[in-house]
Design a protein around this motif. Structure first.
Motif: not given
Ligand code: SF4
Ligand code: SF4
Lengths: 467, 386
Positions: A375, A342-344, A373, A379-380, A339-340, A377
């Motif tokens: 954004e 997604v970060v990881k 995952m 952890a930051h 999906k657009p 979902e």
């Protein structure tokens, strides 16, 4: 706290400390395993286990058939690698592993037709094992075939399985624990395998028990997989030396030290020297047991494994039977892509899985899942000062003074870190998970361990040069 | 998060998958929702009922002291951040507010009166400046900042710190007594007269009682005088219920042991406070006071009197559980709590001060590094014997 009390009252197996992260298994836990037939080129890394890397035993541009051995090495801690499809070997190259290492690899181009037998899924999930009698196999022979079949630990550590199963009079084994906990959030590959093919797993456990001379086998499953518990209970019927125990859904239940503590109440001495065999236990993953049974009884080498592709960032999550060497990109494309937001993309689950920078990475023997995952979902880590709340210490399943180790690493004082037993850390990530100050403690500790390893390697190299 | 933003928001097409870069980071990739500010907020929330009790007993004084102390703490924190060139993020983490509230709750209501208002503000400034900022901010301080501020006030303004006024529900009775002494009607009392009314704290009474009983024993010739005085104090000592709800002279936020206990237990259940320090502290106090009472019931009040008077309950759950000054380890926290309990009782029983929570905490704070070293946990399973 309430969760722990509830688990204890229910009589579930628990270990002390640890955490209760969200399960997030709903994406794929009820989806049956499907076969994935690769179309593009596969990449077979020569390093798929802990130990000595393999050397190719086939030449470039050679035609290989499904299941043929293509790489091996003579070292005791190693496992051969087999062709996971029929096709043509390419020119040896280098590829990126999910762990971030670059290693030699053989490209493998699937044949136009019949790259894989048509019944590969039915064969893998075959449940008709009635006539098999594990007592008829010689322990030595089991160990030998397990090695030849290229079986390695599929829980992630990829330790060559045959090495664990060898009998050693100095370290007798009394119990084999089958690890069906799958305590990482998201992942469901082992879960599905237990539901869909419990019989070969039981045979694999019996073979493992026989090989290492144990008296009993225990299948440990977390409480959140009731269908797997039921399937395994049915499958062990009539085998008095086997048992199924239900563990609390607690992270890291699937860690060897925690599992042995929960199931048997024994404490494995701390890493790096302590091993389960010091408390007379061998722990085998359920998927590994499945491979043992297939290798020993049916003579099928380790070519495929179940991989769950899951997470909020994949269009169509699923559990796939994948030939080892399949590229992440191909498999994810088969799931409808990402999906657009997604970060990881992780090889494994979110507690211990490494990220991949891009999808040009092959599925290896140790990859049980791909977690994608978004954004929202993830952890930051916004670091603020440690306020000494003690959460990291009181949740570390190995009883370490986590914040002190991490701060020693921050100050590059590795000697101090070792004094606080840095090397005993299993990198489970509980400490980072709980830290309210947002300090990535486990990440610091992992970096510290890597530094220590590097310094040791440099020193060794210098000593060699000097003398 | 710059890398995350560099991920183009393209449509999810398999073809595009190859070109995308993903965020690279070390595991784990999940965290629970607790943050420093959330924890501090819960502590503040747990102190609100105590503030309400303070307002009920001491009216405007409780509000004024809380506002002044918190303002002092925040101001000092801001200046310290400024001087170090740090961002002002630490103002938002709530730790300075917690310090200010704890300090305010441990001050006598008389401090809010006209000419003394600056003291509370100063206490707040000193708490953060000398208690925390000089050590390098949150997490690096050795001592509990609120207790540092209180110790400072106690040294600089000993008279103000020992002027206890009656609670609002006690006031009519106190006024009537004063009027009777002066031989005028209650309405005829002047404002200065009313403001000057003081009362004894339960612990002061206990200390005096102990003193008179001891004197009666050591000076037989004046025995009767001292005996009579001791009896007078005994008659004036508040009952348990009054002590528990806090309708006695004392610090604005500490008098109600019952509310402190309930709010403290809530913090424990929420996982904000560790149960170990308060449990060990209270256990030691009960045993110590029980023994003393058993040896000489006429001289030493029983455990329940100690548990419900002074700052004990508040201190056990809100001060001794402060993260920074206490050991990290589980066993260390038991020792810390027990040590505070023992010191409190030693000071209360044998010391010159009737109350000892502040000194006990400060002394144990100083011992924390030692305790921590002594209770350093062994890794799980121990090391392999080779
Ligand atoms: S959890 Fe975080 S804030 Fe708490 S002691 Fe550990 S490092 Fe410090
Ligand atoms: S990552 Fe290491 S230090 Fe952190 S909780 Fe796990 S074992 Fe303990």
């Amino acid at each position: 706290m309430i969760q722990v009390l509830r688990d204890r009252l229910k009589g579930l197996k628990v270990f002390s400390r640890g955490i209760h992260p969200p399960h997030r298994k709903k994406y794929s836990e009820s989806l049956p395993i499907r076969a994935y037939i690769p179309k593009g080129e596969l990449m077979i890394p020569m390093v798929q286990h802990i130990g000595a890397p393999c050397e190719p035993v086939v030449k470039a541009r050679e035609e290989v058939v499904f299941g043929q051995k293509i790489a091996d090495v003579g070292a005791p801690v190693s496992a051969p690698i087999h062709a996971t499809v029929s096709g043509k070997i390419g020119v040896g190259t280098v590829c990126l592993l999910p762990s971030g290492r670059r290693v030699p690899a053989l490209p493998l181009k699937p044949a136009e037709s019949e790259a894989l037998p048509a019944n590969v899924l039915e064969d893998f999930l075959d449940r008709d094992w009635d006539g098999v009698d594990p007592a008829g196999y010689d322990p030595e022979a089991i160990v030998q075939t397990v090695r030849e079949a290229g079986v390695v630990g599929q829980g992630g550590a990829t330790f060559p399985t045959h090495f664990k199963l060898r009998r050693n009079p100095k370290t007798p084994i009394d119990t084999v624990i089958l690890n069906g906990c799958e305590c990482e959030p998201y992942l469901t590959a082992d879960h599905r395998l237990m539901v869909e093919a419990p019989e070969p797993i039981v045979i694999g456990l019996q073979l493992a028990v026989r090989a290492c001379g144990a008296e009993r086998g225990i299948i440990a499953i977390e409480e959140n997989k009731p269908d797997a518990i039921e399937a395994m209970r049915k499958a062990i019927a009539g085998r008095p030396e086997l048992d199924v125990v239900v563990c609390a859904t607690q992270y890291p239940m699937g860690g060897e030290r925690q599992l042995i503590a929960a199931v048997l109440g024994r404490e494995v001495p701390s890493a790096p020297l302590g091993l389960p065999l010091h408390v007379r236990v061998v722990v085998v993953n359920v998927a590994t047991a499945h491979s043992i049974a297939r290798g020993v009884v049916k003579g099928k080498p380790f070519t495929h494994r179940v991989v769950s592709v899951t997470g909020g960032g994949v269009v169509e999550p699923g559990n796939w039977l994948v030939p080892v060497g399949t590229m992440f990109s191909e498999l994810i494309a088969a799931c409808g892509g990402v999906k657009p937001d997604v970060v990881k993309v992780l090889a494994g689950g979110p507690m211990m899985g490494p990220t991949v920078p891009h999808l040009d990475v092959p599925v290896t023997k140790g990859v049980g899942g791909i977690t994608i995952m978004t954004e929202a979902e993830t952890a930051h880590w916004q670091e603020s000062p440690c306020m000494r709340c003690g959460r990291c210490v009181s949740n570390c399943p190995l009883y370490l003074s986590t914040t002190k180790i991490a701060h020693a690493v921050m100050h590059r004082d590795y000697e101090l870190a070792e004094k606080y037993h840095m090397s005993a850390c299993c990198e489970c990530g509980c400490c980072s998970y709980v830290c309210p100050a947002g300090i990535p403690l486990a990440q610091y500790i992992r970096a510290g361990k890597n530094q220590v390893r590097m310094i040791a390697a440099q020193k060794k190299a210098q000593d060699k040069k000097a003398g | 998060m710059s890398e995350a933003q560099s991920v183009p928001p393209s449509k999810a097409e398999p073809a595009a998958v190859q070109e995308r870069g993903f965020l690279v980071s070390s595991a784990p990739h999940l965290a629970d929702r607790a943050t420093t500010s959330r924890i501090m907020f819960e502590v503040v929330l747990a102190m609100v009922p105590l503030l309400a009790a303070g307002i009920y007993f001491f009216r405007f004084a409780a509000v004024a002291l809380t506002v002044l102390c918190v303002a002092g703490c925040l101001a000092a924190e801001a200046v310290a951040n400024r001087m170090r060139g740090w961002s002002q993020a630490s103002l938002r983490d709530g730790s300075a507010v917690v310090t200010g509230m704890i300090l305010a709750f441990s001050l006598p209501a008389s401090m809010a009166s006209g000419s003394r208002f600056y003291m509370a503000f100063m206490g707040g400034v000193v708490a953060i400046a000398l208690g925390k900022a000089v050590f390098g901010g949150l997490g690096n301080n050795l001592f509990n900042p609120a207790m540092v501020g209180r110790a400072f006030l106690m040294i600089c303004f000993p008279a103000a710190m020992a002027a206890w006024i009656p609670t609002a529900p006690m006031m009519p009775e106190a006024k009537a007594t004063l009027a009777a002494e002066k031989g005028v009607s209650v309405d005829a009392l002047g404002r200065e007269d009313v403001d000057a009314i003081t009362t004894a704290t339960p612990l002061y009474q206990a200390a005096k009682l102990s003193e008179y009983v001891a004197k009666a024993e050591s000076e037989p010739e004046k025995q009767d005088v001292f005996r009579a005085q001791a009896q007078k104090i005994r008659d004036a000592m508040p009952g348990l219920w009054r002590l528990a709800i806090g309708n006695v002279g004392g610090c604005v936020g500490e008098t109600s042991a019952l509310i402190a206990l309930i709010c403290g237990l809530w913090l424990v259940v929420r996982g904000v406070a560790d149960w170990r320090s308060p449990a060990a502290l209270l256990a030691v106090v009960v045993v110590f006071a029980g023994l003393a009472h058993w040896i000489n019931p006429g001289r030493f009040p029983g455990p329940l009197y100690h548990l419900t008077s002074g700052a004990l309950m508040f201190g056990a759950f809100f001060i001794a559980t402060d993260y920074v000054g206490a050991p990290l380890t589980a066993s260390g926290r038991l020792i810390f709590g027990a040590g505070v309990g023992l010191l409190v009782m030693l000071i209360r029983t044998f010391g010159a001060y009737p109350e000892g929570v502040m000194f006990a905490i400060l002394i144990m704070n100083a011992l924390t590094p030692l305790i921590e070293r002594a209770t350093h946990p062994k890794p799980f399973g121990g090391q392999l014997q080779t």
